[in-house]
Design an enzyme around this catalytic site. Structure first.
Site, PDB file in Angstrom:
ATOM      1  N   CYS A 170       0.799  -1.223   0.000  1.00  0.00           N
ATOM      2  CA  CYS A 170       0.000   0.000   0.000  1.00  0.00           C
ATOM      3  C   CYS A 170       0.830   1.271   0.000  1.00  0.00           C
ATOM      4  O   CYS A 170       0.282   2.373   0.078  1.00  0.00           O
ATOM      5  CB  CYS A 170      -0.976  -0.026   1.176  1.00  0.00           C
ATOM      6  SG  CYS A 170      -2.169  -1.369   1.001  1.00  0.00           S
ATOM      7  N   HIS A 310      -0.820   8.125   6.598  1.00  0.00           N
ATOM      8  CA  HIS A 310      -1.294   6.889   5.970  1.00  0.00           C
ATOM      9  C   HIS A 310      -2.645   6.520   6.579  1.00  0.00           C
ATOM     10  O   HIS A 310      -3.573   6.167   5.858  1.00  0.00           O
ATOM     11  CB  HIS A 310      -0.275   5.776   6.162  1.00  0.00           C
ATOM     12  CG  HIS A 310      -0.588   4.515   5.433  1.00  0.00           C
ATOM     13  ND1 HIS A 310      -0.807   4.479   4.070  1.00  0.00           N
ATOM     14  CD2 HIS A 310      -0.736   3.234   5.868  1.00  0.00           C
ATOM     15  CE1 HIS A 310      -1.067   3.234   3.694  1.00  0.00           C
ATOM     16  NE2 HIS A 310      -1.036   2.465   4.765  1.00  0.00           N
ATOM     17  N   THR A 314      -6.865   1.118  10.969  1.00  0.00           N
ATOM     18  CA  THR A 314      -6.589  -0.131  11.672  1.00  0.00           C
ATOM     19  C   THR A 314      -5.945   0.198  13.020  1.00  0.00           C
ATOM     20  O   THR A 314      -5.198   1.172  13.136  1.00  0.00           O
ATOM     21  CB  THR A 314      -5.652  -1.056  10.870  1.00  0.00           C
ATOM     22  OG1 THR A 314      -4.429  -0.372  10.603  1.00  0.00           O
ATOM     23  CG2 THR A 314      -6.290  -1.467   9.566  1.00  0.00           C
ATOM     24  N   PRO A 315      -6.217  -0.600  14.040  1.00  0.00           N
ATOM     25  CA  PRO A 315      -5.689  -0.288  15.368  1.00  0.00           C
ATOM     26  C   PRO A 315      -4.171  -0.156  15.410  1.00  0.00           C
ATOM     27  O   PRO A 315      -3.634   0.822  15.948  1.00  0.00           O
ATOM     28  CB  PRO A 315      -6.178  -1.466  16.224  1.00  0.00           C
ATOM     29  CG  PRO A 315      -7.455  -1.896  15.559  1.00  0.00           C
ATOM     30  CD  PRO A 315      -7.198  -1.717  14.086  1.00  0.00           C
ATOM     31  N   GLU A 321       2.000   4.805  13.546  1.00  0.00           N
ATOM     32  CA  GLU A 321       2.272   6.040  12.812  1.00  0.00           C
ATOM     33  C   GLU A 321       2.166   7.255  13.726  1.00  0.00           C
ATOM     34  O   GLU A 321       3.004   8.166  13.669  1.00  0.00           O
ATOM     35  CB  GLU A 321       1.316   6.192  11.630  1.00  0.00           C
ATOM     36  CG  GLU A 321       1.599   7.431  10.796  1.00  0.00           C
ATOM     37  CD  GLU A 321       0.744   7.556   9.551  1.00  0.00           C
ATOM     38  OE1 GLU A 321       1.098   8.373   8.667  1.00  0.00           O
ATOM     39  OE2 GLU A 321      -0.275   6.846   9.444  1.00  0.00           O
ATOM     40  N   LYS A 339      -8.353   8.983   4.224  1.00  0.00           N
ATOM     41  CA  LYS A 339      -8.994   7.678   4.025  1.00  0.00           C
ATOM     42  C   LYS A 339     -10.351   7.584   4.719  1.00  0.00           C
ATOM     43  O   LYS A 339     -11.112   6.652   4.453  1.00  0.00           O
ATOM     44  CB  LYS A 339      -8.082   6.555   4.485  1.00  0.00           C
ATOM     45  CG  LYS A 339      -6.866   6.343   3.583  1.00  0.00           C
ATOM     46  CD  LYS A 339      -6.073   5.121   3.998  1.00  0.00           C
ATOM     47  CE  LYS A 339      -4.891   4.874   3.070  1.00  0.00           C
ATOM     48  NZ  LYS A 339      -3.791   5.852   3.258  1.00  0.00           N
ATOM     49  N   HIS A 344      -9.588   2.820   1.669  1.00  0.00           N
ATOM     50  CA  HIS A 344      -8.188   2.503   1.355  1.00  0.00           C
ATOM     51  C   HIS A 344      -8.090   1.945  -0.070  1.00  0.00           C
ATOM     52  O   HIS A 344      -8.372   0.772  -0.293  1.00  0.00           O
ATOM     53  CB  HIS A 344      -7.658   1.480   2.351  1.00  0.00           C
ATOM     54  CG  HIS A 344      -6.176   1.324   2.306  1.00  0.00           C
ATOM     55  ND1 HIS A 344      -5.372   1.961   1.377  1.00  0.00           N
ATOM     56  CD2 HIS A 344      -5.319   0.601   3.097  1.00  0.00           C
ATOM     57  CE1 HIS A 344      -4.117   1.632   1.577  1.00  0.00           C
ATOM     58  NE2 HIS A 344      -4.057   0.809   2.621  1.00  0.00           N
ATOM     59  N   PHE A 403       1.847  -3.472   3.848  1.00  0.00           N
ATOM     60  CA  PHE A 403       2.129  -4.821   4.296  1.00  0.00           C
ATOM     61  C   PHE A 403       3.542  -5.225   3.872  1.00  0.00           C
ATOM     62  O   PHE A 403       4.031  -4.824   2.823  1.00  0.00           O
ATOM     63  CB  PHE A 403       1.131  -5.808   3.688  1.00  0.00           C
ATOM     64  CG  PHE A 403      -0.206  -5.856   4.393  1.00  0.00           C
ATOM     65  CD1 PHE A 403      -0.451  -5.118   5.530  1.00  0.00           C
ATOM     66  CD2 PHE A 403      -1.218  -6.666   3.908  1.00  0.00           C
ATOM     67  CE1 PHE A 403      -1.679  -5.184   6.185  1.00  0.00           C
ATOM     68  CE2 PHE A 403      -2.442  -6.739   4.548  1.00  0.00           C
ATOM     69  CZ  PHE A 403      -2.680  -5.988   5.684  1.00  0.00           C
TER      70      PHE A 403
END
Length: 415
Positions: A170, A310, A314-315, A321, A339, A344, A403
């Site tokens: 990503c 970014h 997500t947790p 970040e 986002k 995403h 990822f």
């Protein structure tokens, strides 16, 4: 001798926020979510996403061209068309060149993508299973290749320079912009179409990312599902889109009187070398990417006036970040994630967000994070929520983390 500056002279965008740059920016500034039930995901455990509304590929590309492109390539073609037009790039063979035109051998394409032509591959796999090998279309692999969109853009515009696809999960769209910037700085190209495209709203993607527990399960309220930095965030929302920036050497842009929108001042790329899907909890790779982009730009951390994060919702990602940004930049820098609006869109994310960073600079507006009604108190201190904020912006940091520990950051400054 210092490396030549690389200027943004045009852009083209298509996402769930709208078709075209102006439509995108209006919805991003308004902070209006786009997630809805997606008909193509009927029967999937997660049956919603951020799809482009009222998009008819044939209307934009012509039916014959649209039919020989996977959806992600259709999106790339639409974004590339707007980018070339807005930059005023005129392609001519050397013998025909005059002031304001460019040798096609000096124009390249660098496109980032995660899924590539996955919609085509899934559809033809279904044909194979139901009807046997003779039912599989002969054009399956040309449409399904990760390189197909970059090649289609090159063919459409007659661009003969280096044309390539990059895949860094990503972070792909950001990596593509950084790679194109470097090709121009080394003298390999004068102009590059750089960006990303993905169309991952497919049953296999929805099922696989659901099984990975990466997707939001807020199916009772899809518009509120993508909620970066929220205390109740529970995963990302699949989106689709494409974005291109036209990049040029400063000398070339000046010589042809091109629009001068911003400068790609710094680029940093690193790896976590930690895990297939989880970010390094210490944020080491993200930290080094940001520091590398700042060093490349010749700036200190105090020069950054806004971070387009970014921020996937997500947790783990948002927490890591946030910790890195706060540690490097302090508590006073405004941070938001777009986002919350677009979902995403995988490899397109970094390209769209780089364009939003350019627009933020030009308009002096920090867009809000949609759905951020309950900020996680452990995250960045100055999370922009609710309404867009007027700011004097001198430099923007745009982050992308993927990822496999792929990290990429851009520092974007006024022209």
């Amino acid at each position: 001798m210092s490396a030549p500056r690389v200027i943004v002279t045009g852009m083209g965008l298509i996402s769930a926020a709208g078709i075209g740059t102006e439509a995108n920016w209006r919805r991003i500034v308004a902070g209006e979510p786009t997630a809805l039930h997606a008909p193509g995901l009927d029967g999937c455990p997660v049956d919603f996403g951020c799809a482009i509304p009222d998009f008819d590929p044939a209307e934009h590309l012509g039916r014959s061209r649209a039919e020989v492109l996977d959806r992600y390539a259709q999106l790339a073609m639409v974004a590339a068309e707007e980018a070339m037009d807005s930059a005023g790039v005129v392609v001519r063979e050397p013998a025909e060149r005059s002031a304001g035109t460019t040798d096609p051998a000096r124009i390249g394409v660098v496109l980032g993508s995660v899924a590539g032509g996955m919609a085509t591959i899934e559809a033809e796999q279904t044909q194979l299973e139901r009807h046997g090998p003779t039912a599989v279309a002969g054009r399956t692999m040309p449409l399904g290749l990760l390189s197909s969109a970059a090649g289609a853009v090159s063919v459409r515009h007659g661009l003969l320079g280096a044309t390539m696809s990059v895949a860094t999960a990503c972070a792909s769209g950001t990596t593509a912009i950084g790679t194109a910037r470097d090709l121009i700085r080394t003298g390999a190209l004068d102009v590059a179409l750089a960006g990303g495209a993905d169309a991952p709203l497919t049953p296999l993607n929805a099922a696989a990312y659901h099984r990975l527990r990466a997707l939001s399960r807020r199916g009772d309220d899809p518009p509120a599902a993508s909620r970066p930095f929220s205390a109740t965030r529970d995963g990302f929302v699949l989106g689709e889109g494409a974005g291109f920036l036209v990049l040029e050497s400063e000398e070339h842009a000046r010589a042809r009187g091109a629009p001068r929108l911003a400068s790609i001042a710094g680029y940093g790329a690193t790896a976590d070398a930690y895990h297939a899907v989880r970010p390094d909890p210490d944020g080491g790779g993200a930290r080094r990417a940001i520091l590398a982009a700042l060093a490349d730009a010749g700036m200190g951390a105090d020069a950054i006036d806004y971070v387009n994060a970014h921020g996937t919702s997500t947790p783990l990602n948002d927490a890591v970040e946030s910790a890195v940004v706060t540690d490097l930049l302090g508590d006073d820098v405004p941070v938001s994630s777009t986002k919350g609006v677009t979902g995403h869109p995988f490899g397109a994310a970094g390209a769209l967000e780089a364009a939003y960073a350019v627009l933020a600079l030009r308009h002096g507006i920090v867009p809000p994070t949609a759905n951020l009604t309950d900020p996680d108190p452990g995250l960045c201190a100055d999370l922009v929520a609710g309404e867009a904020r007027r700011e004097r912006l001198g430099a923007v940091l745009s982050n992308s983390f993927g990822f496999g520990g792929h990290n990429a950051s851009l520092v974007i400054t006024p022209e």
